[in-house]
Design an enzyme around this catalytic site. Structure first.
Site, PDB file in Angstrom:
ATOM      1  N   HIS A  70       8.657  48.251  -6.316  1.00 18.89           N
ATOM      2  CA  HIS A  70       9.374  48.064  -4.746  1.00 18.89           C
ATOM      3  C   HIS A  70      10.327  46.941  -4.788  1.00 18.89           C
ATOM      4  CE1 HIS A  70       6.573  44.971  -2.670  1.00 18.89           C
ATOM      5  NE2 HIS A  70       6.765  44.545  -3.735  1.00 18.89           N
ATOM      6  N   ASP A  71      10.375  46.060  -5.860  1.00 15.97           N
ATOM      7  CA  ASP A  71      11.565  45.042  -6.056  1.00 15.97           C
ATOM      8  C   ASP A  71      12.521  45.640  -6.510  1.00 15.97           C
ATOM      9  OD1 ASP A  71       9.675  42.852  -5.143  1.00 15.97           O
ATOM     10  OD2 ASP A  71       9.099  42.506  -7.239  1.00 15.97           O
TER      11      ASP A  71
ATOM     12  N   GLU B 262      10.957  50.611  -0.288  1.00 13.97           N
ATOM     13  CA  GLU B 262       9.713  51.238  -0.312  1.00 13.97           C
ATOM     14  C   GLU B 262      10.149  52.666  -0.512  1.00 13.97           C
ATOM     15  OE1 GLU B 262       6.773  49.426  -0.563  1.00 13.97           O
ATOM     16  OE2 GLU B 262       7.954  47.449  -0.342  1.00 13.97           O
TER      17      GLU B 262
ATOM     18  N   GLU C 139       1.555  50.703  -4.346  1.00 13.42           N
ATOM     19  CA  GLU C 139       2.637  50.463  -3.389  1.00 13.42           C
ATOM     20  C   GLU C 139       2.380  51.141  -2.119  1.00 13.42           C
ATOM     21  OE1 GLU C 139       5.276  48.444  -4.165  1.00 13.42           O
ATOM     22  OE2 GLU C 139       5.668  48.577  -6.273  1.00 13.42           O
TER      23      GLU C 139
HETATM   24  N1  SAH Z   1       1.591  42.011  -9.106  1.00 11.74           N
HETATM   25  C1  SAH Z   1       1.629  40.723  -8.620  1.00 11.74           C
HETATM   26  C2  SAH Z   1       2.733  39.990  -8.343  1.00 11.74           C
HETATM   27  C3  SAH Z   1       3.797  40.909  -7.459  1.00 11.74           C
HETATM   28  S1  SAH Z   1       5.389  39.867  -7.293  1.00 11.74           S
HETATM   29  C4  SAH Z   1       0.817  41.039  -7.357  1.00 11.74           C
HETATM   30  O1  SAH Z   1       0.673  42.152  -6.859  1.00 11.74           O
HETATM   31  O2  SAH Z   1       0.498  40.011  -6.771  1.00 11.74           O
HETATM   32  C5  SAH Z   1       6.386  40.280  -8.727  1.00 11.74           C
HETATM   33  C6  SAH Z   1       6.142  39.722  -9.972  1.00 11.74           C
HETATM   34  O3  SAH Z   1       7.060  40.381 -10.973  1.00 11.74           O
HETATM   35  C7  SAH Z   1       6.388  38.219  -9.966  1.00 11.74           C
HETATM   36  O4  SAH Z   1       5.148  37.787 -10.503  1.00 11.74           O
HETATM   37  C8  SAH Z   1       7.467  38.153 -11.163  1.00 11.74           C
HETATM   38  O5  SAH Z   1       7.316  36.818 -11.870  1.00 11.74           O
HETATM   39  C9  SAH Z   1       7.458  39.349 -12.100  1.00 11.74           C
HETATM   40  N2  SAH Z   1       8.775  39.691 -12.468  1.00 11.74           N
HETATM   41  C10 SAH Z   1      10.048  39.485 -11.996  1.00 11.74           C
HETATM   42  N3  SAH Z   1      10.599  39.961 -13.007  1.00 11.74           N
HETATM   43  C11 SAH Z   1      10.110  40.035 -14.123  1.00 11.74           C
HETATM   44  C12 SAH Z   1      10.692  40.372 -15.501  1.00 11.74           C
HETATM   45  N4  SAH Z   1      11.861  40.593 -15.888  1.00 11.74           N
HETATM   46  N5  SAH Z   1       9.591  40.485 -16.434  1.00 11.74           N
HETATM   47  C13 SAH Z   1       8.430  40.349 -16.202  1.00 11.74           C
HETATM   48  N6  SAH Z   1       7.763  39.900 -14.897  1.00 11.74           N
HETATM   49  C14 SAH Z   1       8.843  39.981 -13.949  1.00 11.74           C
END
Ligand code: SAH
Length: 342
Positions: free
Chosen positions: A252-253, A307, A280
């Site tokens: 979702h990011d 989302e 998600e």
């Molecule tokens: N899955 C965890 C964290 C979600 S936040 C939970 O549910 O609590 C999103 C995560 O993606 C963060 O920890 C961030 O460090 C990681 N992230 C972002 N870009 C990244 C990349 N290019 N490679 C590896 N991890 C990454």
């Protein structure tokens, strides 16, 4: 209804609108409560604003006004001696593992709030509000600002602790031998899965600086001897060796193109018939109220992610070489979206 309570229909629309508009005032007061650690200071007995101000190096008369407002909406209590006390709501902001205090801090003050201030920028341009507010993408910002990153990672750990129970209640990981949590943060999810499944081993994968922060937690956990940690960039590649990959609150990011890139790297790392699990929110295709519709906006402003509906997940799986096998809803707004390597 006791006859004295006005229904939503009886409240004049301008007043209803004012209540909606002032929602952010309440949110900002909650931020102050969380940031100053006040929920812990009132946990045993009610305190006056002056006592709380002395303990937190703040201005008593102003703090009083914030606390009075919070008491008026039931977040804390106020007695006839103007002492402010705990409620089940304020307890959720205590500085304890699994609390949502850090989430209130990152969400309502530190990063998300300024990003939401640029929501109109996203709507006008399709751009990422956070990047406009902070001058760089969120993950770069966190890499350079460890204090902020710590609050964010604690926020994720707190939310994960909340979500874990609802996840384990409906989903059994027992069919897997080795599971990898991609973007697993500080490891709250993978350690809970390994604890429940004694025969299973795991890999926690995240950015190197996040893994550095997770190390001590994994080493002191009950599953230390069964959980490897690997730092890297999931756009480059992810480690192989696991038969199941889980990504919680990762896809979702990112936009569709970026999501497919991450999932293709997962595809490459999995064996034939390997399993892919996303956790998600699934946005209902209809207009009903659902928290996912607001988390979606959080993603719009923070990362340019989104989302997705079931149909959109199906497409994403197909585009990255997976077949979506089933969606298991949980009691939280999040579902388990399971697929296999096609
Ligand atoms: N899955 C965890 C964290 C979600 S936040 C939970 O549910 O609590 C999103 C995560 O993606 C963060 O920890 C961030 O460090 C990681 N992230 C972002 N870009 C990244 C990349 N290019 N490679 C590896 N991890 C990454």
């Amino acid at each position: 209804m006791d006859g004295t309570t006005a229904t939503a229909r009886e409240i004049p629309p301008p007043l209803q609108m004012l209540q909606l508009i002032s929602g952010f005032w309440i949110a900002r007061c909650i931020y102050v409560l969380a940031k100053l650690g006040l929920a812990d200071l009132i946990k045993d007995e009610p305190q006056t604003a002056d006592d709380l101000a002395a303990a937190t190096a703040t201005h008593g008369p102003s703090l009083f006004r914030v606390l009075r407002a919070l008491a008026s909406v039931g977040v804390i209590t106020q007695d006839d001696r103007n002492r402010f006390g705990a409620t089940p709501l304020s307890e959720t902001l205590r500085d304890v593992p699994g609390s949502i205090r850090a989430f209130a801090m990152t969400e309502l003050g530190e990063e998300h709030y300024p990003a939401w201030g640029e929501l109109l920028h996203s709507v006008r341009t399709g751009g990422i509000a956070f990047d406009k507010a902070f001058g760089e993408p969120v993950w770069e910002f966190f890499a350079k600002n460890p204090d902020n990153a710590k609050i964010f990672n604690d926020a994720m750990s707190g939310m994960t602790a909340q979500a874990n129970a609802t996840l384990h209640a409906v989903y059994d990981f027992a069919g897997s031998n080795k599971i990898m949590d991609v973007g697993g943060g500080h490891g709250g999810l993978i350690t809970s899965i390994l604890e429940k499944n004694p025969g299973m081993t795991g890999i926690l994968f995240d950015s190197p600086q996040v893994i550095a922060g997770a190390q001590a937690k994994i080493e002191t956990s009950a599953v230390a001897d069964r959980c490897e940690t690997v730092g890297g960039d999931f756009f480059q590649s992810v480690p192989s060796g696991a038969d199941t990959i889980i990504l919680k609150w990762i896809i979702h990011d990112w936009n569709d193109e970026q999501s497919v890139a991450i999932l293709k790297n997962c595809h490459q790392a999995l064996p034939e018939n390997g399993k892919l699990i996303l956790v998600e929110a699934v946005v209902p295709a209809t207009s009903e109220p659902h928290f996912s519709k607001f988390i979606d906006l959080n993603m719009l402003v923070m990362t340019g992610g989104r989302e997705r509906t079931e149909a959109e997940f199906r497409q994403l799986y197909e585009d990255s070489g997976f077949k979506l096998s089933r969606i298991v809803p949980t009691e939280s707004p999040f579902s388990v979206i399971e697929g296999v390597k096609a």
